[in-house]
Design an enzyme around this catalytic site. Structure first.
Site, PDB file in Angstrom:
ATOM      1  N   HIS A  27       5.107  -9.552   4.129  1.00 51.75           N
ATOM      2  CA  HIS A  27       3.805  -8.902   3.924  1.00 51.75           C
ATOM      3  C   HIS A  27       2.778  -9.454   4.899  1.00 51.75           C
ATOM      4  O   HIS A  27       2.258 -10.555   4.722  1.00 51.75           O
ATOM      5  CB  HIS A  27       3.304  -9.110   2.493  1.00 51.75           C
ATOM      6  CG  HIS A  27       2.177  -8.196   2.135  1.00 51.75           C
ATOM      7  ND1 HIS A  27       2.338  -7.076   1.355  1.00 51.75           N
ATOM      8  CD2 HIS A  27       0.859  -8.220   2.472  1.00 51.75           C
ATOM      9  CE1 HIS A  27       1.176  -6.463   1.214  1.00 51.75           C
ATOM     10  NE2 HIS A  27       0.257  -7.145   1.895  1.00 51.75           N
ATOM     11  N   HIS A  29      -0.421  -7.844   7.967  1.00 51.81           N
ATOM     12  CA  HIS A  29      -1.139  -6.710   8.545  1.00 51.81           C
ATOM     13  C   HIS A  29      -1.410  -7.012  10.013  1.00 51.81           C
ATOM     14  O   HIS A  29      -1.359  -8.175  10.441  1.00 51.81           O
ATOM     15  CB  HIS A  29      -2.477  -6.482   7.839  1.00 51.81           C
ATOM     16  CG  HIS A  29      -2.371  -6.404   6.348  1.00 51.81           C
ATOM     17  ND1 HIS A  29      -1.914  -5.285   5.694  1.00 51.81           N
ATOM     18  CD2 HIS A  29      -2.665  -7.318   5.387  1.00 51.81           C
ATOM     19  CE1 HIS A  29      -1.933  -5.502   4.381  1.00 51.81           C
ATOM     20  NE2 HIS A  29      -2.380  -6.737   4.170  1.00 51.81           N
ATOM     21  N   THR A  73      -5.902  -0.404   5.218  1.00 46.86           N
ATOM     22  CA  THR A  73      -6.889   0.652   4.987  1.00 46.86           C
ATOM     23  C   THR A  73      -7.940   0.715   6.083  1.00 46.86           C
ATOM     24  O   THR A  73      -8.558   1.761   6.277  1.00 46.86           O
ATOM     25  CB  THR A  73      -7.592   0.457   3.635  1.00 46.86           C
ATOM     26  OG1 THR A  73      -8.130  -0.867   3.566  1.00 46.86           O
ATOM     27  CG2 THR A  73      -6.636   0.671   2.479  1.00 46.86           C
ATOM     28  N   ARG A 120       2.520   2.635   1.082  1.00 48.36           N
ATOM     29  CA  ARG A 120       1.732   1.817   0.166  1.00 48.36           C
ATOM     30  C   ARG A 120       0.577   2.630  -0.418  1.00 48.36           C
ATOM     31  O   ARG A 120      -0.072   3.410   0.281  1.00 48.36           O
ATOM     32  CB  ARG A 120       1.152   0.613   0.897  1.00 48.36           C
ATOM     33  CG  ARG A 120       0.485  -0.403  -0.023  1.00 48.36           C
ATOM     34  CD  ARG A 120      -0.371  -1.375   0.753  1.00 48.36           C
ATOM     35  NE  ARG A 120      -0.545  -2.651   0.075  1.00 48.36           N
ATOM     36  CZ  ARG A 120      -1.483  -3.539   0.377  1.00 48.36           C
ATOM     37  NH1 ARG A 120      -2.345  -3.293   1.348  1.00 48.36           N
ATOM     38  NH2 ARG A 120      -1.570  -4.689  -0.275  1.00 48.36           N
ATOM     39  N   HIS A 177       1.690  -8.960  -4.407  1.00 44.96           N
ATOM     40  CA  HIS A 177       0.885 -10.124  -4.785  1.00 44.96           C
ATOM     41  C   HIS A 177       0.941 -10.454  -6.283  1.00 44.96           C
ATOM     42  O   HIS A 177      -0.080 -10.722  -6.915  1.00 44.96           O
ATOM     43  CB  HIS A 177      -0.566  -9.913  -4.373  1.00 44.96           C
ATOM     44  CG  HIS A 177      -0.756  -9.594  -2.915  1.00 44.96           C
ATOM     45  ND1 HIS A 177       0.049 -10.121  -1.929  1.00 44.96           N
ATOM     46  CD2 HIS A 177      -1.656  -8.786  -2.290  1.00 44.96           C
ATOM     47  CE1 HIS A 177      -0.361  -9.660  -0.753  1.00 44.96           C
ATOM     48  NE2 HIS A 177      -1.369  -8.853  -0.941  1.00 44.96           N
ATOM     49  N   ASP A 244       0.773 -12.690   3.904  1.00 44.47           N
ATOM     50  CA  ASP A 244      -0.430 -11.854   3.840  1.00 44.47           C
ATOM     51  C   ASP A 244      -1.365 -12.099   5.031  1.00 44.47           C
ATOM     52  O   ASP A 244      -2.560 -11.846   4.955  1.00 44.47           O
ATOM     53  CB  ASP A 244      -1.186 -12.038   2.523  1.00 44.47           C
ATOM     54  CG  ASP A 244      -2.173 -10.911   2.244  1.00 44.47           C
ATOM     55  OD1 ASP A 244      -1.960  -9.802   2.756  1.00 44.47           O
ATOM     56  OD2 ASP A 244      -3.167 -11.148   1.534  1.00 44.47           O
ATOM     57  N   ASN A 249     -10.306  -9.971   3.555  1.00 43.50           N
ATOM     58  CA  ASN A 249     -11.173  -9.958   2.372  1.00 43.50           C
ATOM     59  C   ASN A 249     -11.098 -11.235   1.537  1.00 43.50           C
ATOM     60  O   ASN A 249     -11.167 -11.197   0.308  1.00 43.50           O
ATOM     61  CB  ASN A 249     -10.862  -8.732   1.492  1.00 43.50           C
ATOM     62  CG  ASN A 249     -11.112  -7.426   2.212  1.00 43.50           C
ATOM     63  OD1 ASN A 249     -12.221  -7.164   2.678  1.00 43.50           O
ATOM     64  ND2 ASN A 249     -10.085  -6.608   2.328  1.00 43.50           N
TER      65      ASN A 249
END
Length: 289
Positions: A27, A29, A73, A120, A177, A244, A249
């Site tokens: 996982h 990004h 996103t 997702r 998560h 991650d 965020n």
């Protein structure tokens, strides 16, 4: 639009734990660079660039060969940033896309050929209003033709509402998560019991990632360990680990070396670590050696 939020730790430590050969970070990004891969106009947050080269360098430091890159996103339904990173790794990395439920089968087939293997859906207030769970489950019927899976990211209080729908899925479901449970509420909390109930269905997988997200303590996030350890102990063949990176965020960006060292607490035995990091992702995501 808001100012860019910080991305990735500038100097992660080299972990003490040596990972098994062929380990997978399931996982992550990638963000930008924005001049090449612009962010979506209606994005819920604006990160600083976290390009593929930084990710590859981190994995070289940590001893990771395989990876699953999850579309963010902030890039919306334009999955080119992930496709670009997958192409650079020639089959060693896989991708999870963001797609509308109305997506054409031809687009799924195109992404499949590029190394994508799932879609997702987010059910998180801070990521904006997405589609309803019924639409996500409806798409799953078409994903089954491609051997894809659904990946869901949800706030823990929503699990009772989502669970009946998720159990109808025509394809495997990966839960992000640890279901975003609140570690401060302990392993007997209703949301975690509901997650364990879902995991008793063999169609479900879970990522024992996000310790720094569910924890209510400072690093090394010790209150998150019992949740991850229980999932690995009870469902060891259907768990994945992910860093991650680059940790979007979060107010405090975690040290990825510490996150790797936490694996020794999550999966105490060498056999558990091999399942978590090598065998499970190889079987599910279709990695080679």
């Amino acid at each position: 639009m808001n100012s860019p939020l910080p991305s990735f730790h500038p100097s992660p430590s080299r972990p003490k734990l040596a990972l098994p050969e062929g380990a997978c970070d399931a996982h992550v990004h990638v963000f930008g660079p924005q001049r090449v891969f612009p962010f979506a106009d209606e994005r819920p947050f604006t990160p600083a660039d976290a390009p593929k080269e930084k990710l590859f360098a981190l994995h070289a430091l940590l001893g990771i060969r395989h990876c699953v890159i999850v579309q963010s996103t902030c890039h919306g339904f334009d999955n080119r940033v992930v496709a670009d990173a997958l192409a650079a790794k020639q089959g060693n990395y896989r991708g999870v896309a963001l797609l509308p439920p109305s997506v054409e089968d031809a687009e799924i087939a195109r992404l499949d050929a590029l190394g994508f293997c799932g879609v997702r859906f987010n059910f998180m207030k801070h990521l904006g209003r997405g589609v309803g769970i019924e639409e996500a489950i409806g798409l799953g019927e078409r994903l089954a033709r491609f051997g894809w899976h659904l990946q869901v990211h949800f706030e823990a209080p929503l699990i009772d509402e989502l669970a009946p729908w998720l159990k109808r899925s025509a394809v495997p479901v990966v839960i992000d998560h640890m279901g975003r449970v609140d570690a401060g509420l302990g392993v007997d909390q209703p949301a975690f019991r509901a997650l364990l109930d879902l995991m008793r269905d063999p169609r479900f997988r879970v990522k024992v990632s996000g310790s720094e997200r569910i924890s209510r303590r400072a690093p090394p996030w010790e209150d998150a360990i019992p949740f991850a350890r229980k999932l690995v102990a009870e469902f060891g063949e259907r768990c994945f680990w992910g860093s991650d990176w680059p940790h979007p965020n979060l107010a405090a960006i975690p040290d990825d070396g510490l996150l790797v060292d936490l694996i020794a607490e999550i999966a105490p035995s060498e056999a558990q670590r091999r399942s978590l990091l090598v065998d499970n992702p190889k079987r599910f995501y279709g990695f080679g050696t």
